[in-house]
Write an enzyme that holds these catalytic residues in place. Sequence first.
Site, mmCIF file in Angstrom:
data_model
loop_
_atom_site.group_PDB
_atom_site.id
_atom_site.type_symbol
_atom_site.label_atom_id
_atom_site.label_comp_id
_atom_site.label_asym_id
_atom_site.label_seq_id
_atom_site.Cartn_x
_atom_site.Cartn_y
_atom_site.Cartn_z
ATOM 1 C CD GLU A 1 -2.954 1.180 2.283
ATOM 2 O OE1 GLU A 1 -2.559 0.734 3.378
ATOM 3 O OE2 GLU A 1 -4.050 1.717 2.118
ATOM 4 N N GLY B 1 5.460 0.728 10.670
ATOM 5 C CA GLY B 1 4.120 0.702 11.244
ATOM 6 C C GLY B 1 3.467 -0.657 11.191
ATOM 7 C CG MET C 1 0.138 -3.318 4.785
ATOM 8 S SD MET C 1 -0.853 -1.847 4.338
ATOM 9 C CE MET C 1 -2.104 -2.632 3.308
ATOM 10 C CG ASN D 1 -0.426 -7.083 4.174
ATOM 11 O OD1 ASN D 1 -0.263 -6.235 3.321
ATOM 12 N ND2 ASN D 1 0.394 -7.222 5.214
ATOM 13 C CD GLU E 1 -2.962 -2.038 10.757
ATOM 14 O OE1 GLU E 1 -3.362 -2.421 9.644
ATOM 15 O OE2 GLU E 1 -2.524 -0.887 10.962
ATOM 16 C CG HIS F 1 -7.596 -1.424 8.051
ATOM 17 N ND1 HIS F 1 -8.272 -0.434 7.382
ATOM 18 C CD2 HIS F 1 -6.527 -0.822 8.631
ATOM 19 C CE1 HIS F 1 -7.625 0.724 7.570
ATOM 20 N NE2 HIS F 1 -6.572 0.509 8.322
ATOM 21 C CD GLU G 1 -5.623 3.629 6.943
ATOM 22 O OE1 GLU G 1 -5.758 3.435 8.164
ATOM 23 O OE2 GLU G 1 -5.073 2.804 6.191
HETATM 24 ZN ZN ZN Z 1 -4.981 1.765 8.902
#
Ligand code: ZN
Length: 898
Positions: free
Chosen positions: A169, A301, A303, A305, A338, A341, A360
């Site tokens: 990303e 950070g 991510m 996925n 996360e 997401h 976000e």
């Molecule tokens: Zn995020």
Amino acid sequence: MLGTTELLMQDMRIPLFAVLVLFSITSLVRAVEKPFKFNETPGKLPKTVVPTQYSIRIVPNTANFTFAGTETVKVNVRAPIRQLLLNALELKVDAASVDDKELPASAIKIDKENELLMLTLPSELAAGDHTLTLRFTGKINQQGQGLFYMHYQEQGSGARKIMLGTQFEATDARRFFPCWDEPAFRARFQLSAVVPESWLGVSNMPIESEKRVGGGKEVRFAPTPPMSSYLNVFVAGELDVIESQIGPTQVRVIATKGKAELARYALEASAQILRYYNDYFAVPYPLPKLDQIALPGGFGGAMENWGAITYFESTLLFDPKNSSGETKQGVYKVLAHEMAHMWFGDLVTMAWWDNLWLNEGFASWMGSKCTAHFNPEWEVWLARELPRDPTRRSGIAKEAAMEGDARSTTHAIQHPVATQAEANSAFDDITYKKGQSFLRMLESFLGEDVFRDGIRRYLATHKYSNTTTADLWDALSESSKKPVGEIAAGWTEQPGFPVVKVKREPDERVRLTQERFTVNFKNAPPLLWKIPLTYFVMGEVPATLLMAGQASELDNIPADRGLKLNINGAGNYRVEYDAPSWNLLLDNLPKLAVEERVNLLGDSWALAEAGRAPVSLYFGLIERLPASSDLTEREQIIEVTDFVNRLLIGSPQHQKFQRYAQSLLRPTFETLGWEPKAGEPLSAGTLRASLISILGDLNDSEVITGCRERFEKYVTDPASLAPDLRRAVLKVVGRYADEKTWERLHDFGSKTTSIEEKQDYYNALAEASDPKLVKKTLSIALTDELPTSRAVFLVSRVARCSGRPDLVWEFAAKNMKTLLAKTDTGGMNRYAPGLFTFFSDESRAAELKAYTRRNLPAASAPEVAKAVDEIQFRAEFRKRFASQLNTWVENKNPATAR
Ligand SMILES: [Zn+2]
């Protein structure tokens, strides 16, 4: 994603004033966004060819940092074409065929600037299903973009090892395999990779089969559901796993060998969060497994996925014996963000990067809500974000967003994104934090259950598809029967936010007016918002008012009763009270909940920064606060003190301020004491550490001596220092270090294999203010002592903490090429301007502009503008503060001072 961008620098861009002024003042901004339609989604790739399924095979070569790949893509051609266009970057495409017919080499072209692979077809390709096959090679990067490698020391043995990971990303999947690398092109992805026998390979889906091949084993993963390309992942190395089963979902935490036990807390928290989200979203987690993977470097950070979330290891691992309470909170929060997401972002994905906030802002809000639900004692909505980000004034998410959003360099939550660079720099405070604040305000206005029902409706309608913000408002409007899109437009489609002015009128009336709240932004275009106001009269029940116009009135508010707007500070607006209203609030401070007091502190400080009030408004409030050890209230004061203390370096008022600030903060420290007490809340440990750290910065000799003594003891007996205090004690020792102490800190830091402890030591080095030591610390960033993302971060940290941004810039300018090679995508635009934000001398603004003209790409303009604005603000505020401080400290009534 919680990226290095998040941890390094915030970035702002130029807003759409030209458009927005048209809507200003006479009419509220109207929603212009349309629901998702594939054909109308922005993007560079033609919508005539749609990939449906990829099979990708990758063979990495860690000896020379390259990889070889092949892929077969099933595509649906919607209208006859003569050319195939897809994304590729830093890939060499050696062969291509369509429906098994090989294209001549001359038909394969790479457009480097636009990151495109162009395949010219020998004849027109008819509409219908076709198969594209490609053979290519690429490189394994040092920094966290595309496929990258990480070197690390193995736990226990200390052996130097290598492993692989990916970070795609926003637009780096195209560095791993040629693809339609725009979020609306959802497809199934099936990955195979060849890795050494002893390695574990991890991807989005479980392993389907493994077979021995030359050079190791070939691991084939099951195909994913339809998803966006940026959500692919591949991780491989010598890894340990711990796991549990939550209903049908296998949950694993994966770390390098020897570290799996440090993943226990993450595993437990994951289980709790997964159950909560399964219930909240009413769509069960859709994949068979969920992996949380700790990476020892590459990026800073985390991510999201799908099915295999990656984290920089210090954000995921927790050692109950040696980690601080802050680390524990940080782990929970990042997991909750996360994992949100997995639904918001992965199952339903924003159509284009202009709607990144849908991912976000929502994940930030949802993660905070979930964290607050299970950990009420952490005061999540009021507490600063962890770990503390040295580039931000306030660590409280809402306050940090409002700081930037008050400036001329802000932008609307939703704003056009045309280029890769713009997509990458969309990951900023506005997207994450204003997004989260707005959703919280909206939830408190619509009601928790109504809001949740709208979210359920949205997910059920759009799963395995893409959306725009309009789709979310439609779902929430249906569940609430309120015009959510109309309320939201002012907050998401125009920049900035309002201040509500409160004025007592005769006959128990209160007049409310709204205007745009700005800082260092003369002649700002005036704007209006539909404000979902909340308020209460002291002793009465809370009430709401949708303030739709420029002015409103509240009736029946007795002239002698306190009135507080913005309950719990949940609204994304400031409030400016007239003197009678403010004095009534001061009289009622002991009766106000801590949320309300923190809100008053935040607003009164912001009013001072904006020049709407003298700084005495803020300090007068502090002096009237009841004595308390409440973490969030004291943290607000500590953050302001910290900012001012650095701003005044070199000013004649510096010492006077330090003494005054000590007098404000010492009483709380004396109540708490140095040593943790049995049974005290976790927040007491955090506050104690914050107080030690700030009092050390304020040159409190007793605290400095206390830290030095504790450090000496810690060196021989690590158990003598509570993990919560380690960071603060090391920091103070580092700040006043001589060369010998610096060497010792460095020695310990370079030897420890604990990433958390290592960070504490290197952060301590960054504090040193002796010019010789500043230079020594900076030079570490050029070595491979630290993971790449941490090395560049160290430089930013020194810029802020050492008080010598001049030395840092001198160093960075000389070594820019080496430093930029260690940053990830977008670093080029952000890094140099970011280092200037610590200056408060106007001449530096001109220097940055000159440097930009010579060295930086045009895409850096928003970052440069932001840094220039910050320098100008600091220069002006420094003067104003110093003169007002004199008046305040000298004139204040000694009877009210504590
Ligand atoms: Zn995020």
